[in-house]
Design a protein around this motif. Structure first.
Motif, PDB file in Angstrom:
ATOM      1  N   LEU A 219       0.846  -1.187   0.000  1.00  0.00           N
ATOM      2  CA  LEU A 219       0.000   0.000   0.000  1.00  0.00           C
ATOM      3  C   LEU A 219       0.881   1.236   0.000  1.00  0.00           C
ATOM      4  O   LEU A 219       1.929   1.268   0.658  1.00  0.00           O
ATOM      5  CB  LEU A 219      -0.905   0.029   1.246  1.00  0.00           C
ATOM      6  N   LEU A 220       0.464   2.257  -0.726  1.00  0.00           N
ATOM      7  CA  LEU A 220       1.192   3.518  -0.775  1.00  0.00           C
ATOM      8  C   LEU A 220       0.363   4.575  -0.056  1.00  0.00           C
ATOM      9  O   LEU A 220      -0.827   4.732  -0.348  1.00  0.00           O
ATOM     10  CB  LEU A 220       1.431   3.926  -2.234  1.00  0.00           C
ATOM     11  N   THR A 221       0.964   5.299   0.900  1.00  0.00           N
ATOM     12  CA  THR A 221       0.216   6.257   1.713  1.00  0.00           C
ATOM     13  C   THR A 221       0.994   7.555   1.901  1.00  0.00           C
ATOM     14  O   THR A 221       2.214   7.600   1.738  1.00  0.00           O
ATOM     15  CB  THR A 221      -0.089   5.689   3.115  1.00  0.00           C
ATOM     16  N   VAL A 222       0.260   8.601   2.255  1.00  0.00           N
ATOM     17  CA  VAL A 222       0.846   9.872   2.691  1.00  0.00           C
ATOM     18  C   VAL A 222       0.085  10.333   3.931  1.00  0.00           C
ATOM     19  O   VAL A 222      -1.073   9.972   4.122  1.00  0.00           O
ATOM     20  CB  VAL A 222       0.764  10.970   1.602  1.00  0.00           C
ATOM     21  N   PRO A 223       0.711  11.169   4.793  1.00  0.00           N
ATOM     22  CA  PRO A 223      -0.023  11.748   5.914  1.00  0.00           C
ATOM     23  C   PRO A 223      -0.915  12.881   5.424  1.00  0.00           C
ATOM     24  O   PRO A 223      -0.886  13.254   4.250  1.00  0.00           O
ATOM     25  CB  PRO A 223       1.089  12.260   6.840  1.00  0.00           C
ATOM     26  N   LEU A 224      -1.683  13.456   6.331  1.00  0.00           N
ATOM     27  CA  LEU A 224      -2.629  14.503   5.960  1.00  0.00           C
ATOM     28  C   LEU A 224      -1.953  15.661   5.246  1.00  0.00           C
ATOM     29  O   LEU A 224      -2.472  16.186   4.261  1.00  0.00           O
ATOM     30  CB  LEU A 224      -3.368  14.996   7.205  1.00  0.00           C
ATOM     31  N   ARG A 225      -0.779  16.077   5.705  1.00  0.00           N
ATOM     32  CA  ARG A 225      -0.083  17.203   5.077  1.00  0.00           C
ATOM     33  C   ARG A 225       0.811  16.776   3.925  1.00  0.00           C
ATOM     34  O   ARG A 225       1.461  17.598   3.303  1.00  0.00           O
ATOM     35  CB  ARG A 225       0.724  17.966   6.127  1.00  0.00           C
ATOM     36  N   GLN A 226       0.888  15.486   3.665  1.00  0.00           N
ATOM     37  CA  GLN A 226       1.518  14.943   2.462  1.00  0.00           C
ATOM     38  C   GLN A 226       3.011  15.233   2.371  1.00  0.00           C
ATOM     39  O   GLN A 226       3.552  15.431   1.285  1.00  0.00           O
ATOM     40  CB  GLN A 226       0.774  15.444   1.219  1.00  0.00           C
ATOM     41  N   TRP A 227       3.703  15.219   3.512  1.00  0.00           N
ATOM     42  CA  TRP A 227       5.125  15.528   3.522  1.00  0.00           C
ATOM     43  C   TRP A 227       6.010  14.288   3.449  1.00  0.00           C
ATOM     44  O   TRP A 227       7.217  14.399   3.329  1.00  0.00           O
ATOM     45  CB  TRP A 227       5.476  16.343   4.766  1.00  0.00           C
ATOM     46  N   SER A 228       5.424  13.109   3.558  1.00  0.00           N
ATOM     47  CA  SER A 228       6.221  11.888   3.446  1.00  0.00           C
ATOM     48  C   SER A 228       5.407  10.826   2.725  1.00  0.00           C
ATOM     49  O   SER A 228       4.185  10.795   2.824  1.00  0.00           O
ATOM     50  CB  SER A 228       6.643  11.387   4.835  1.00  0.00           C
ATOM     51  N   LEU A 229       6.118   9.975   2.005  1.00  0.00           N
ATOM     52  CA  LEU A 229       5.496   8.900   1.237  1.00  0.00           C
ATOM     53  C   LEU A 229       5.939   7.577   1.850  1.00  0.00           C
ATOM     54  O   LEU A 229       7.134   7.371   2.080  1.00  0.00           O
ATOM     55  CB  LEU A 229       5.955   8.986  -0.216  1.00  0.00           C
ATOM     56  N   SER A 230       4.989   6.698   2.153  1.00  0.00           N
ATOM     57  CA  SER A 230       5.330   5.439   2.806  1.00  0.00           C
ATOM     58  C   SER A 230       4.789   4.252   2.034  1.00  0.00           C
ATOM     59  O   SER A 230       3.695   4.312   1.473  1.00  0.00           O
ATOM     60  CB  SER A 230       4.778   5.397   4.235  1.00  0.00           C
ATOM     61  N   LEU A 231       5.572   3.181   2.042  1.00  0.00           N
ATOM     62  CA  LEU A 231       5.162   1.910   1.463  1.00  0.00           C
ATOM     63  C   LEU A 231       4.940   0.932   2.615  1.00  0.00           C
ATOM     64  O   LEU A 231       5.802   0.785   3.487  1.00  0.00           O
ATOM     65  CB  LEU A 231       6.240   1.386   0.518  1.00  0.00           C
ATOM     66  N   HIS A 232       3.763   0.297   2.634  1.00  0.00           N
ATOM     67  CA  HIS A 232       3.411  -0.613   3.721  1.00  0.00           C
ATOM     68  C   HIS A 232       3.182  -2.014   3.161  1.00  0.00           C
ATOM     69  O   HIS A 232       2.656  -2.180   2.058  1.00  0.00           O
ATOM     70  CB  HIS A 232       2.108  -0.172   4.406  1.00  0.00           C
ATOM     71  N   GLY A 233       3.531  -3.005   3.968  1.00  0.00           N
ATOM     72  CA  GLY A 233       3.127  -4.358   3.640  1.00  0.00           C
ATOM     73  C   GLY A 233       1.637  -4.492   3.880  1.00  0.00           C
ATOM     74  O   GLY A 233       1.125  -4.024   4.892  1.00  0.00           O
ATOM     75  N   ARG A 234       0.932  -5.106   2.939  1.00  0.00           N
ATOM     76  CA  ARG A 234      -0.519  -5.204   3.079  1.00  0.00           C
ATOM     77  C   ARG A 234      -0.927  -6.028   4.305  1.00  0.00           C
ATOM     78  O   ARG A 234      -1.821  -5.650   5.053  1.00  0.00           O
ATOM     79  CB  ARG A 234      -1.105  -5.800   1.781  1.00  0.00           C
ATOM     80  N   ARG A 235      -0.287  -7.141   4.544  1.00  0.00           N
ATOM     81  CA  ARG A 235      -0.703  -8.027   5.626  1.00  0.00           C
ATOM     82  C   ARG A 235      -0.327  -7.490   7.001  1.00  0.00           C
ATOM     83  O   ARG A 235      -1.080  -7.633   7.959  1.00  0.00           O
ATOM     84  CB  ARG A 235      -0.108  -9.433   5.428  1.00  0.00           C
ATOM     85  N   THR A 236       0.848  -6.871   7.115  1.00  0.00           N
ATOM     86  CA  THR A 236       1.315  -6.411   8.420  1.00  0.00           C
ATOM     87  C   THR A 236       1.007  -4.944   8.672  1.00  0.00           C
ATOM     88  O   THR A 236       0.999  -4.508   9.818  1.00  0.00           O
ATOM     89  CB  THR A 236       2.828  -6.605   8.544  1.00  0.00           C
ATOM     90  N   ALA A 237       0.758  -4.164   7.612  1.00  0.00           N
ATOM     91  CA  ALA A 237       0.561  -2.704   7.681  1.00  0.00           C
ATOM     92  C   ALA A 237       1.827  -1.987   8.132  1.00  0.00           C
ATOM     93  O   ALA A 237       1.829  -0.769   8.297  1.00  0.00           O
ATOM     94  CB  ALA A 237      -0.607  -2.350   8.598  1.00  0.00           C
ATOM     95  N   ARG A 238       2.901  -2.725   8.308  1.00  0.00           N
ATOM     96  CA  ARG A 238       4.163  -2.122   8.753  1.00  0.00           C
ATOM     97  C   ARG A 238       4.824  -1.370   7.599  1.00  0.00           C
ATOM     98  O   ARG A 238       4.842  -1.836   6.465  1.00  0.00           O
ATOM     99  CB  ARG A 238       5.095  -3.213   9.272  1.00  0.00           C
ATOM    100  N   SER A 239       5.372  -0.190   7.904  1.00  0.00           N
ATOM    101  CA  SER A 239       6.049   0.601   6.881  1.00  0.00           C
ATOM    102  C   SER A 239       7.368  -0.062   6.512  1.00  0.00           C
ATOM    103  O   SER A 239       8.178  -0.397   7.381  1.00  0.00           O
ATOM    104  CB  SER A 239       6.302   2.022   7.397  1.00  0.00           C
TER     105      SER A 239
END
Length: 298
Positions: A219-239
């Motif tokens: 999964l690809l995510t950003v925080p509300l202010r969009q200052w960082s981009l994170s990749l998470h494992g789908r099963r663990t949700a861990r970045s």
């Protein structure tokens, strides 16, 4: 852009119509396929999705989820309690509230269509028009039959949304739901439909879900202010990776030293329109506040 395995549609929503372009037909050298759907209400009143076949648009409005064909005919609709503030009537038409100042910018849910075109996933405020009198006021995540709108499964999300977005998974029986609760949070939920029951997982991710990888494992995510981009494992949700625009874009050609992708010393942020992650790479875009955007590879 709407994506499913092997299928991409570019969608533009106006106040009076929705236009869908088949990008895969264009990239293969075929004639650019364009379909236009008349919109039942202006674009600020909800969100929209399109079927993978491009034969119908799903408008998730303030009072109903309505499936519209290119001819303007309604294939089906499912009404629910109004999503505007404290308004609780079960409206029968947009005309009842379209000119009301209190409904000018209502909260909204969302809808998405599974990759096989058989399911519509809808996030709405309940109860529904077919619910028994006195049903609880709650936010619902629904799995609907795309052919006729029958409710196949439902679950209480236990959220208070100002808006939401859904991200299809390569498996049509799974869906990601990103909910915006203003300053209260932005939880990511994960839904699974086994043909009989909808189960919903609160992933623990409090960020905006941008995309699901083609494999469905990230999964690809950003925080509300969009200052960082994170990749998470789908099963663990861990970045498993975290990047800032400045850290990646300082390696871009033609970018002045000490600046971000936008060529400015002001702090850049990621845009919410980003390509699907395909580990070990992704192609996100960055934005300079109020002045536009540019793209770099990371």
């Amino acid at each position: 852009m709407l994506r499913w395995p092997g299928r991409r549609l570019l969608v533009q929503r106006g106040d009076t119509e929705l236009v869908a372009l088949d990008l895969d037909a264009a990239s293969a050298g075929g004639q650019l396929a364009e379909v236009r759907f008349p919109a039942p209400w202006p674009r600020r009143f909800g969100s929209v999705a399109v079927t993978p076949e491009g034969d119908a648009a799903v408008f998730a409005g303030a009072h109903t989820v309505r499936v519209v064909e290119a001819t303007g005919a309604t294939r089906w609709e499912m009404r629910h309690v109004c999503s505007a503030g404290e308004c609780r009537p079960m409206h029968t038409s947009f005309a009842e509230y379209g000119g009301d100042e209190d409904h000018r910018y209502p909260d909204s849910g969302s809808a998405a269509v599974s990759g096989d075109g058989k399911l519509v996933w809808a996030h709405v405020r309940g109860p529904l028009s077919d619910d028994k009198e006195g049903a609880d006021d709650q936010e619902l995540w629904l799995v609907l039959d795309a052919a006729d709108g029958r409710v196949l499964g439902r679950a209480d999300t236990m959220t208070v949304a100002s808006g939401s977005e859904q991200m299809p998974h390569p498996d049509p029986a799974q869906m990601g739901l990103s909910i915006g609760e203003g300053e209260e949070g932005s939880p990511v939920l994960w839904g699974r439909w086994d043909g009989q029951r909808l189960t919903v997982e609160h992933t623990g991710i409090e960020r905006i879900l941008l995309a699901v990888s083609p494999s469905g494992r990230h999964l690809l995510t950003v925080p509300l202010r969009q200052w960082s981009l994170s990749l998470h494992g789908r099963r663990t949700a861990r970045s498993c990776g975290n990047w800032t625009p400045r850290a990646l874009c300082r390696h871009s050609r033609g970018t002045p030293a000490g600046t971000g992708c936008t060529g400015t010393t002001r702090r850049p942020s990621w845009t919410r329109t980003t390509s699907s992650p395909a580990p070990p790479s992704a192609t996100p875009g960055t934005a300079r506040p109020a002045t536009g955007s540019s793209t770099c590879a990371g």
